[in-house]
Scaffold this motif. Structure first.
Motif, mmCIF file in Angstrom:
data_model
loop_
_atom_site.group_PDB
_atom_site.id
_atom_site.type_symbol
_atom_site.label_atom_id
_atom_site.label_comp_id
_atom_site.label_asym_id
_atom_site.label_seq_id
_atom_site.Cartn_x
_atom_site.Cartn_y
_atom_site.Cartn_z
ATOM 1 N N ARG A 17 0.857 -1.177 0.000
ATOM 2 C CA ARG A 17 0.000 0.000 0.000
ATOM 3 C C ARG A 17 0.899 1.234 0.000
ATOM 4 N N ALA B 156 -0.870 6.432 12.212
ATOM 5 C CA ALA B 156 -2.189 5.845 11.928
ATOM 6 C C ALA B 156 -2.052 4.373 11.537
ATOM 7 N N ILE B 157 -1.042 4.066 10.720
ATOM 8 C CA ILE B 157 -0.845 2.659 10.318
ATOM 9 C C ILE B 157 -0.585 1.802 11.560
ATOM 10 N N HIS C 200 3.655 -1.279 3.760
ATOM 11 C CA HIS C 200 3.235 0.091 3.445
ATOM 12 C C HIS C 200 4.463 0.888 3.030
ATOM 13 N N GLU D 167 1.996 -7.349 5.972
ATOM 14 C CA GLU D 167 1.523 -6.121 5.314
ATOM 15 C C GLU D 167 2.721 -5.242 5.001
ATOM 16 N N HIS E 149 1.486 5.304 0.240
ATOM 17 C CA HIS E 149 0.941 6.547 0.804
ATOM 18 C C HIS E 149 1.822 7.706 0.329
ATOM 19 N N ARG F 57 -1.315 2.455 14.726
ATOM 20 C CA ARG F 57 -2.470 2.415 15.650
ATOM 21 C C ARG F 57 -3.563 1.495 15.126
ATOM 22 N N GLU F 58 -3.809 1.564 13.804
ATOM 23 C CA GLU F 58 -4.860 0.711 13.237
ATOM 24 C C GLU F 58 -4.567 -0.768 13.456
ATOM 25 N N ARG F 59 -3.274 -1.106 13.517
ATOM 26 C CA ARG F 59 -2.900 -2.521 13.724
ATOM 27 C C ARG F 59 -2.566 -2.811 15.180
ATOM 28 N N GLY F 60 -2.720 -1.826 16.045
ATOM 29 C CA GLY F 60 -2.437 -2.026 17.474
ATOM 30 C C GLY F 60 -0.965 -2.244 17.770
#
Ligand code: SF4
Length: 457
Positions: free
Chosen positions: A82, A98-99, A284, A282, A84, A101-104
């Motif tokens: 992905r 954000a990346i 990014h 994943e 950005h 936090r979204e995945r903890g």
């Protein structure tokens, strides 16, 4: 440790030079790396042709940057990454946060990335409760000392090994007094291995992005980036938009030049290729502008974006070697940093274009042929025109210009200076920076590794 604003470099350099022993071996150590680079270059008969080829590749990539960035995005996305886009440091930091936090992810390992230094990512994440551990040994050392790297390739080159031993004893619980490199490396290995195993995400930079494949290449000597890329399930790559090369076929040229120019090695120990996320993971890629587009549009300075961050111009620069990396007050110091930082923040880094003797050595070693002295002269003119040069410096430059433009006056000024210097009392001479320099013991003509082992540092 960072140099303060406009008048910063000279004052910070004077502070570095107060420790004469440190200044001496810093100079000698970097000159040794420069000599290794020379030997490595001399062993490649087609060296100059390679430099020309690399320069052409980089200029072509910059001339078509928009197209290649989009091509990279398409190809990287088709591989499962992905992509950005971050306009500046704040957006970059917000995207990475954000990346995570979204995945903890609350525990992160990072391999050396000057871009994240530029963006202040560590402080941003730490202030929001995320643990971030730099895993390059030199980077980890300076992170534990809460100071920035002093060199883009050798982040802790300003430190003596006994200082590192003391730091490890205090922070990592190693035996006090241990300062042998192998023992220190073992302490760091155990400490970092635990951090790798705990990590929920890995952040790396990238040396090159490949437009035609959507892949990226990360070069390290310690293998730390590889562990960060494959052990945690989440890999975030933070990279400047200028790092593109059009084709994977161009990579051979760049890799042959990079390590030889940086440290005199034929190739870095690890040149790791990433094409898409690891199975079950994943990937990014955060493409960061942060002033690069504006620099690219500058006809005098845009060429600085061709830089591949080898560090050769730092190692050869007499000012850098004698003033230490922290005196520049910017993550990338030396000649290239003296262009990049004032181009982005002229008010803050206005002293840097003057931290240069215009000897031209940086241009001679640069593997992609950036004319740094010409850029520094151009920047001086720009800063002068904007009124960002102090009165003392302006007067000194005017006086120097008047003398240098008149050979007879130059000769008379030299004769007068010699007469004055001869009459100075011996005691003053010994106390002066020149006298201390002459009295300083010369380092033995042994290899850097040998001197390190002999505890010269
Ligand atoms: S300007 Fe040239 S020599 Fe300096 S770091 Fe960049 S590529 Fe290397």
């Amino acid at each position: 440790m960072r140099a303060p604003g406009g008048a910063g470099h000279a004052a910070a350099a004077a502070r570095f030079l107060r420790d004469a022993e440190r200044a001496s071996w810093h100079d000698a150590a970097l000159w040794h790396v420069r000599a290794r680079r020379d030997a490595a270059a001399a062993a490649v008969p087609e060296w100059e042709a390679l430099r020309e080829r690399a320069a052409a590749i980089r200029r072509h990539a910059l001339a078509h940057l928009g197209e290649y960035l989009e091509q990279f995005e398409r190809n990287a996305t088709s591989l499962g990454a992905r992509v950005h886009w971050a306009a500046d440091a704040a957006e970059h930091n917000a995207i990475v946060l954000a990346i995570l936090r979204e995945r903890g992810a609350e525990r992160v390992v990072k391999s050396k990335s000057m871009l994240t230094e530029e963006c202040g990512l560590n402080a941003h994440l730490e202030s929001r409760g995320i643990e971030i551990v730099d895993t390059d040994l030199g980077e980890r050392i300076v992170q534990l000392r809460r100071e920035p790297p002093s060199h883009i390739v050798m982040p802790a080159i300003h430190l003596r090994k006994r200082e590192i031993g003391d730091l490890f004893a205090e922070r990592l619980g190693s035996e006090p007094g241990v300062c042998e490199p192998a023992a220190l490396a073992e302490v760091a290995r155990r400490h970092l291995r635990a951090a790798f195993l705990r990590a929920q995400a890995g952040i790396t930079g990238a040396n090159f992005l490949l437009a035609d494949t959507g892949g990226l290449v990360v070069c390290t000597n310690e293998g730390n980036a590889d562990l960060g890329m494959v052990l945690p399930p989440l890999h975030v790559v933070c990279v400047g938009i200028e790092k593109l090369v059009p084709r994977a076929a161009d990579l051979g040229v760049m890799l042959r030049l990079l390590a030889r120019s940086a440290t005199g090695q034929a190739i870095t120990a690890y040149s790791s290729h990433v094409h898409g996320p690891r199975p079950g993971g994943e990937l990014h890629v955060v493409l960061v502008d942060n002033g690069r587009s504006a620099l690219l549009a500058d006809p005098a300075l845009g060429d600085a974006l061709a830089c591949i961050r080898c560090g050769a111009c730092l190692n050869t620069c007499p000012v850098y070697r004698r003033s230490g990396g922290h005196s520049y007050g910017t993550p990338v110091g030396g000649p290239i940093g003296s262009v990049l930082a004032p181009a982005r923040e002229p008010a803050r880094h206005g002293s840097l274009p003057s931290a240069c003797s215009l000897c031209g050595s940086c241009r001679e070693v640069c593997p992609v042929g950036i004319d740094l002295p010409a850029q520094l002269v151009s920047l001086r003119g720009t800063l002068r025109a904007r009124g960002q040069v102090g009165l003392r410096r302006r007067l000194a430059a005017r006086a120097a210009a008047a003398v240098l433009a008149r050979p007879a006056l130059y000769g008379a000024a030299g004769a007068l200076a010699r007469r004055v210097l001869k009459r100075l009392p011996e005691a003053w001479w010994r106390r002066s920076a020149w006298g201390r320099e002459r009295a300083r013991p010369r380092l033995p003509a042994a290899s850097f590794r040998t001197r390190w082992r002999q505890r010269v540092r």
